[in-house]
Design a protein around this motif. Structure first.
Motif, PDB file in Angstrom:
ATOM      1  N   MET A  53      37.875  27.410  41.558  1.00  0.00           N
ATOM      2  CA  MET A  53      38.029  28.728  42.180  1.00  0.00           C
ATOM      3  C   MET A  53      39.240  28.662  43.096  1.00  0.00           C
ATOM      4  N   ILE A  54      40.172  29.601  42.912  1.00  0.00           N
ATOM      5  CA  ILE A  54      41.462  29.557  43.582  1.00  0.00           C
ATOM      6  C   ILE A  54      41.462  30.472  44.803  1.00  0.00           C
ATOM      7  N   HIS A  55      41.781  29.901  45.955  1.00  0.00           N
ATOM      8  CA  HIS A  55      41.874  30.636  47.226  1.00  0.00           C
ATOM      9  C   HIS A  55      40.593  31.409  47.540  1.00  0.00           C
ATOM     10  N   VAL A  56      39.463  30.708  47.525  1.00  0.00           N
ATOM     11  CA  VAL A  56      38.176  31.304  47.878  1.00  0.00           C
ATOM     12  C   VAL A  56      38.216  31.654  49.360  1.00  0.00           C
ATOM     13  N   PRO A  57      37.868  32.897  49.713  1.00  0.00           N
ATOM     14  CA  PRO A  57      37.874  33.270  51.131  1.00  0.00           C
ATOM     15  C   PRO A  57      36.982  32.336  51.955  1.00  0.00           C
ATOM     16  N   GLY A  58      37.547  31.793  53.035  1.00  0.00           N
ATOM     17  CA  GLY A  58      36.795  30.929  53.933  1.00  0.00           C
ATOM     18  C   GLY A  58      36.621  29.502  53.466  1.00  0.00           C
ATOM     19  N   ALA A  59      37.277  29.106  52.386  1.00  0.00           N
ATOM     20  CA  ALA A  59      37.089  27.750  51.848  1.00  0.00           C
ATOM     21  C   ALA A  59      38.333  26.878  51.996  1.00  0.00           C
ATOM     22  N   ARG A 131      33.012  42.836  47.168  1.00  0.00           N
ATOM     23  CA  ARG A 131      33.571  42.558  48.495  1.00  0.00           C
ATOM     24  C   ARG A 131      34.823  41.706  48.364  1.00  0.00           C
ATOM     25  N   GLU A 132      34.808  40.760  47.426  1.00  0.00           N
ATOM     26  CA  GLU A 132      35.943  39.864  47.202  1.00  0.00           C
ATOM     27  C   GLU A 132      36.126  39.624  45.710  1.00  0.00           C
ATOM     28  N   VAL A 133      37.373  39.408  45.304  1.00  0.00           N
ATOM     29  CA  VAL A 133      37.710  39.015  43.932  1.00  0.00           C
ATOM     30  C   VAL A 133      38.771  37.926  44.048  1.00  0.00           C
ATOM     31  N   TRP A 134      38.609  36.840  43.277  1.00  0.00           N
ATOM     32  CA  TRP A 134      39.638  35.808  43.272  1.00  0.00           C
ATOM     33  C   TRP A 134      39.723  35.197  41.878  1.00  0.00           C
ATOM     34  N   HIS A 135      40.857  34.552  41.620  1.00  0.00           N
ATOM     35  CA  HIS A 135      41.067  33.876  40.327  1.00  0.00           C
ATOM     36  C   HIS A 135      40.202  32.615  40.267  1.00  0.00           C
ATOM     37  N   SER A 136      39.727  32.317  39.082  1.00  0.00           N
ATOM     38  CA  SER A 136      38.960  31.096  38.871  1.00  0.00           C
ATOM     39  C   SER A 136      39.185  30.630  37.434  1.00  0.00           C
ATOM     40  N   PHE A 137      38.667  29.454  37.134  1.00  0.00           N
ATOM     41  CA  PHE A 137      38.781  28.929  35.772  1.00  0.00           C
ATOM     42  C   PHE A 137      37.664  27.919  35.553  1.00  0.00           C
ATOM     43  N   GLY A 138      37.295  27.753  34.309  1.00  0.00           N
ATOM     44  CA  GLY A 138      36.346  26.728  33.929  1.00  0.00           C
ATOM     45  C   GLY A 138      37.064  25.744  33.026  1.00  0.00           C
ATOM     46  N   PHE A 139      36.675  24.472  33.118  1.00  0.00           N
ATOM     47  CA  PHE A 139      37.312  23.483  32.256  1.00  0.00           C
ATOM     48  C   PHE A 139      36.390  22.305  32.037  1.00  0.00           C
ATOM     49  N   ASN A 140      36.699  21.545  31.001  1.00  0.00           N
ATOM     50  CA  ASN A 140      36.045  20.292  30.732  1.00  0.00           C
ATOM     51  C   ASN A 140      37.150  19.323  30.334  1.00  0.00           C
ATOM     52  N   ALA A 141      37.490  18.397  31.231  1.00  0.00           N
ATOM     53  CA  ALA A 141      38.601  17.473  30.987  1.00  0.00           C
ATOM     54  C   ALA A 141      38.325  16.559  29.798  1.00  0.00           C
ATOM     55  N   GLU A 142      37.054  16.164  29.607  1.00  0.00           N
ATOM     56  CA  GLU A 142      36.717  15.283  28.488  1.00  0.00           C
ATOM     57  C   GLU A 142      36.883  15.983  27.146  1.00  0.00           C
ATOM     58  N   GLU A 143      36.550  17.276  27.091  1.00  0.00           N
ATOM     59  CA  GLU A 143      36.669  18.030  25.841  1.00  0.00           C
ATOM     60  C   GLU A 143      38.012  18.740  25.731  1.00  0.00           C
ATOM     61  N   GLU A 147      39.485  27.672  30.503  1.00  0.00           N
ATOM     62  CA  GLU A 147      39.468  29.125  30.338  1.00  0.00           C
ATOM     63  C   GLU A 147      39.660  29.769  31.706  1.00  0.00           C
ATOM     64  N   ASN A 148      40.701  30.581  31.822  1.00  0.00           N
ATOM     65  CA  ASN A 148      40.977  31.282  33.075  1.00  0.00           C
ATOM     66  C   ASN A 148      40.080  32.497  33.215  1.00  0.00           C
ATOM     67  N   GLY A 149      39.834  32.899  34.444  1.00  0.00           N
ATOM     68  CA  GLY A 149      39.000  34.066  34.678  1.00  0.00           C
ATOM     69  C   GLY A 149      39.029  34.490  36.127  1.00  0.00           C
ATOM     70  N   PHE A 150      37.934  35.080  36.572  1.00  0.00           N
ATOM     71  CA  PHE A 150      37.838  35.640  37.916  1.00  0.00           C
ATOM     72  C   PHE A 150      36.446  35.408  38.466  1.00  0.00           C
TER      73      PHE A 150
END
Length: 166
Positions: A53-59, A131-143, A147-150
């Motif tokens: 999760m990219i630039h999560v508010p407060g993280a 209330r908030e929207v941010w960019h996110s992605f899921g991945f599996n380094a072994e496989e 996949e990019n998303g939100f």
């Protein structure tokens, strides 16, 4: 490699948030489609995935230098120091979604990028508005897939309406 983890229980799944300096940029933009594209098959695929999760508010303090907060399923024997969840996770229900590779079926990069751009536009008109929207992605380094998303956050009082809107 410095790594700090955060345990929690969100949406019925035990998760560990991981802030790490490790880069996963080598993951491909798309991967092999699962043999079983049923919901059960997709569930198994996603259970082994890690969310970024990219630039999560407060993280900021628990994210990587690039602003990425990593979340992974937590399991027995994990050696982690519990920390506090960012307020957005305490105060809101968070949903992560993507238009990338629908139902686990590989799509060309350009099609995935167009579909995610359309999804991003759709998120701007959600009712109730998140209330908030941010960019996110899921991945599996072994496989070797990504996949990019939100991620969208709705106050708990609006969680069911938000779920229906998404």
């Amino acid at each position: 490699r410095r790594r700090s983890m955060l345990h929690g229980f969100v949406g019925g799944a035990a998760l560990t948030m991981t802030a790490s300096t490790r880069s996963y940029a080598q993951c491909s933009a798309h991967g092999e489609a699962p043999r079983d594209a049923s919901l059960d098959g997709l569930g198994s695929l996603w259970t082994a995935a890690i969310d970024g999760m990219i630039h999560v508010p407060g993280a900021r303090k628990i994210s990587s230098a690039e602003g990425v907060l990593y979340m992974a399923p937590s399991g027995p024997g994990m050696d982690a120091r519990p920390q506090s969840w960012p307020a957005v996770f305490e105060e809101c229900s968070v949903f992560s979604l993507t238009a990338w590779n629908p139902m686990g079926q590989d799509s060309p990069m350009a099609q995935n990028q167009r579909a995610n751009a359309e999804l991003q536009m759709d998120l701007k008109s959600l009712q109730p508005a998140p209330r908030e929207v941010w960019h996110s992605f899921g991945f599996n380094a072994e496989e070797d897939w990504r996949e990019n998303g939100f991620s969208v956050a709705f106050p708990h009082a609006q969680a069911e309406l938000g779920r229906l809107a998404v």
